[in-house]
Scaffold this active site. Structure first.
Site, PDB file in Angstrom:
ATOM      1  N   SER A   1       4.464   7.134 -10.933  1.00  0.00           N
ATOM      2  CA  SER A   1       4.818   6.210  -9.860  1.00  0.00           C
ATOM      3  C   SER A   1       5.476   6.929  -8.695  1.00  0.00           C
ATOM      4  O   SER A   1       4.869   7.747  -8.031  1.00  0.00           O
ATOM      5  CB  SER A   1       5.706   5.102 -10.419  1.00  0.00           C
ATOM      6  OG  SER A   1       5.960   4.113  -9.466  1.00  0.00           O
TER       7      SER A   1
ATOM      8  N   ASP B   1       3.983   3.222  -2.812  1.00  0.00           N
ATOM      9  CA  ASP B   1       4.514   4.278  -3.663  1.00  0.00           C
ATOM     10  C   ASP B   1       3.365   5.117  -4.216  1.00  0.00           C
ATOM     11  O   ASP B   1       2.195   4.915  -3.838  1.00  0.00           O
ATOM     12  CB  ASP B   1       5.399   3.699  -4.773  1.00  0.00           C
ATOM     13  CG  ASP B   1       4.658   2.797  -5.746  1.00  0.00           C
ATOM     14  OD1 ASP B   1       3.499   2.446  -5.482  1.00  0.00           O
ATOM     15  OD2 ASP B   1       5.252   2.432  -6.782  1.00  0.00           O
TER      16      ASP B   1
ATOM     17  N   ASP C   1       1.610   5.476  -7.030  1.00  0.00           N
ATOM     18  CA  ASP C   1       0.452   4.875  -7.705  1.00  0.00           C
ATOM     19  C   ASP C   1      -0.004   3.598  -7.021  1.00  0.00           C
ATOM     20  O   ASP C   1      -0.888   2.905  -7.523  1.00  0.00           O
ATOM     21  CB  ASP C   1       0.743   4.623  -9.182  1.00  0.00           C
ATOM     22  CG  ASP C   1       1.939   3.712  -9.422  1.00  0.00           C
ATOM     23  OD1 ASP C   1       2.799   3.602  -8.532  1.00  0.00           O
ATOM     24  OD2 ASP C   1       2.033   3.128 -10.511  1.00  0.00           O
TER      25      ASP C   1
ATOM     26  N   ASP D   1       1.079   0.625  -6.545  1.00  0.00           N
ATOM     27  CA  ASP D   1       1.215  -0.739  -7.062  1.00  0.00           C
ATOM     28  C   ASP D   1       2.364  -1.493  -6.402  1.00  0.00           C
ATOM     29  O   ASP D   1       2.514  -2.700  -6.594  1.00  0.00           O
ATOM     30  CB  ASP D   1       1.374  -0.746  -8.592  1.00  0.00           C
ATOM     31  CG  ASP D   1       2.642  -0.067  -9.079  1.00  0.00           C
ATOM     32  OD1 ASP D   1       3.279   0.661  -8.288  1.00  0.00           O
ATOM     33  OD2 ASP D   1       2.994  -0.246 -10.265  1.00  0.00           O
TER      34      ASP D   1
END
Length: 466
Positions: free
Chosen positions: A102, A251, A253, A255
Site C-alpha cells: 500500500s 496511494d 496500490d 485503493d
C-alpha cells in the site's frame, strides 16, 4: 521466523528479504489454498495480482507456486491495483491474493487476502489459520497434493474499467480539468484506463493532468502515502498552476483516493464520504429501495451521519478496520461505507473498497453543477477537526485512566472502539484508540468551533503525554 511478526490484523506486511521471503510467501500461498479449499475438484481458481514494487512479481510467482503445490488452479492477473483484485474476486467469484504494501516505503511488501466474492479475511476470519498453516509448512516442509494445479493469465483491466464506468456515468458532466498524482503507484495504470481511453472506452469530458504516472515501486518523487500532508504538496501546487477544477491523490496500490480543491486545499475524507453517501442513497431510493443503510466508522466527522440521516437513510456506526467494515457491509446490506482514512466501500462493488469509484462520484457531483470544489466541500465540512494525532506512550492503560478521570461527568462515554467522549451539548467529541501493534494512542477531536476543538485537543494531548 515467527510469522506472527508479519501477519497483522487484516493483512500480511513486512520487510522484503528479511521477513517476507519467497520461501515464506510460498508457504502462505499454500496455506491460503488450504483455507479456501481451492485444491478440491471443481473449486474456483485463486486470483493473484501485484503492484509495481520491484519485489512484487517474484513474490506473486512464489505464492502461485505454493498454491499450485496444494492442487489449486491459479489465475495471474499481473500488474493491478488492489481494487482490481477485488473486481476479479467478485466478478469471477474466486478467492484472491494481492501483493502490495500500500502506502509503505519501497523496502516493504505484503499480501491482502480475499475469499470468493471479494470478502475480507482478518485474523478472526481465517488469517490466523493461514498464518498457522504456513508456519507448519515452513517448519515441517510443504506437503504437495497428488496433482499440481494449473496456471493461466488474464488481463482484467478493460473489464474493471468498463464496470466502474457502468456504475457512475460521467458522460453528461461539464468539462473538468483534473490533476492526478499517482505517486508512481498503480493509479498510473488505472486512471488512464478508467478516465481516459487506455482501456478502449469512449472519451469523457475530463482533461487529466498526470503527475508521476510512471510505475516505479522505489517511489522516486515522494512516498505513496497521501495521509502525510508532505506528499500532497506537489499536487496542491499543480492544481493551482494548471487552473484545475480539483486534484486526486492515490496511494501505492490505488485503493485510496484523496481530493484537493481548486485552491489547493485538502478536502476531508469525511466530506468525500458524505458526498458519496448522499449520491448512493438518492440513487437507490429513486429505484424504490427503502430502509437504506450507510456505514461510517466512529472517527468520521459527525457531518457524515447527519448527512445520511438528512437523506432519509440509517447511519450505522462501527469500529475502525478494513475487514470489519466489509463484514458489516454484508451483514446490514449497506449501500455504502466510508472511513476517515479514505477507504470507501460500495455494495455494487461486492462490498469492497474502491478509491477510484469514490473519485468518480465526486467528479459526477462537481461536474453536475457550476459550484467549485472548495464550496462543495465546505457544505459537507461544518465542523473543525484535528485529524488523527499519534502519541507514543510508555503506559497506555495509565494514560487511558487519566483521560477517564479528567472527563468524568463532562460528557457521554462510549467504548465501542477505545474511548469516545461526547459533550452533553454536542459542542465537541474526541476518540482515543490504542494501537493494536504499537505503544501508541491515536487521538481524533472534532468541535463545532475551531477554538473549542483546539482546547479539547490540547487538554487530551497533555493527559496522554503526561
Amino acid at each position: 521466523m515467527a510469522l506472527s511478526d508479519i501477519v497483522k490484523a487484516y493483512d500480511v506486511r513486512g520487510l522484503v528479504d528479511g521477513q517476507l521471503t519467497e520461501e515464506v510467501v510460498r508457504a502462505l500461498g499454500a496455506a491460503f489454498a488450504d483455507e479456501v479449499d481451492a485444491g478440491r475438484p471443481g473449486a474456483a481458481p485463486i486470483v493473484i495480482g501485484h503492484d509495481m514494487r520491484p519485489s512484487s512479481p517474484a513474490l506473486a510467482a512464489a505464492a502461485a507456486d505454493g498454491a499450485r503445490a496444494r492442487g489449486a488452479d491459479v489465475v495471474m492477473i499481473g500488474l493491478c491495483s488492489t481494487d482490481a483484485t477485488y473486481f476479479a474476486s467478485g466478478s469471477l467469484d474466486a478467492p484472491a491474493m494481492m501483493f502490495t504494501a500500500s502506502h509503505n516505503p519501497a523496502a516493504y511488501n505484503g499480501i491482502k487476502f480475499s475469499r470468493a466474492g471479494a470478502r475480507g479475511v482478518s485474523l478472526d476470519t481465517g488469517l490466523a489459520a493461514i498464518r498457522d498453516g504456513a508456519q507448519r509448512y515452513l517448519d515441517e516442509g510443504l506437503a504437495e497434493a497428488p496433482e499440481r494445479g494449473g496456471l493461466t493469465e488474464r488481463d482484467v483491466l478493460p473489464d474493471y474499467a468498463a464496470h466502474l464506468r457502468s456504475l457512475v456515468d460521467l458522460t453528461p458532466i461539464r468539462p473538468l480539468k483534473v490533476v492526478v498524482d499517482a505517486a508512481n503507484g498503480m493509479g498510473g495504470m488505472t486512471v488512464p484506463a478508467v478516465l481516459g481511453g487506455a482501456a478502449g472506452l469512449g472519451p469523457l469530458p475530463i482533461e487529466v493532468v498526470p503527475l508521476y504516472f510512471e510505475l516505479d515501486g522505489t517511489f522516486p518523487n515522494h512516498e505513496a502515502n497521501p495521509l502525510d500532508p508532505a506528499n500532497l504538496v506537489d499536487l496542491q501546487a499543480a492544481v493551482v498552476e494548471h487552473g484545475a477544477d480539483l486534484g486526486l491523490a492515490f496511494d501505492g496500490d490505488a485503493d485510496r483516493c484523496f481530493v484537493i480543491d481548486e485552491r489547493g486545499g485538502a478536502v476531508s475524507p469525511s466530506a468525500v464520504a458524505a458526498i458519496v453517501a448522499e449520491r448512493e442513497i438518492r440513487r437507490v431510493q429513486a429505484a424504490g429501495e427503502q430502509d437504506v443503510v450507510v456505514i461510517h466508522n466512529l472517527i468520521t466527522s459527525r457531518a457524515v451521519p447527519e448527512t445520511i440521516t438528512a437523506a432519509g437513510a440509517t447511519p450505522v456506526r462501527t469500529r475502525v478496520g478494513h475487514s470489519l467494515i466489509k463484514d458489516r457491509m454484508a451483514e446490514t446490506g449497506a449501500v455504502f461505507g466510508g472511513e476517515h482514512s479514505a477507504h470507501y466501500y460500495f455494495r455494487d462493488f461486492w462490498g469492497a473498497d474502491n478509491g477510484m469509484l469514490a473519485a468518480m462520484h465526486v467528479l459526477a457531483t462537481l461536474g453536475g453543477d457550476d459550484e467549485p470544489m472548495s464550496q462543495l466541500a465546505a457544505r459537507y465540512t461544518p465542523y473543525a477537526s484535528s485529524g488523527e494525532i499519534n502519541s507514543t506512550v510508555a503506559d497506555v492503560p495509565a494514560a487511558y485512566t487519566r483521560i477517564v478521570e479528567a472527563f468524568a461527568g463532562r460528557g457521554h462515554f462510549d467504548e465501542l472502539d477505545g474511548l469516545t467522549v461526547m459533550a452533553a451539548d454536542g459542542a465537541w467529541w474526541f476518540s482515543v484508540r490504542p494501537s493494536n501493534t504499537e505503544p501508541l494512542l491515536r487521538l481524533n477531536v472534532e468541535g463545532e468551533q475551531a477554538a473549542t476543538m483546539a482546547a479539547i485537543r490540547d487538554e487530551v494531548l497533555a493527559l496522554i503525554r503526561a
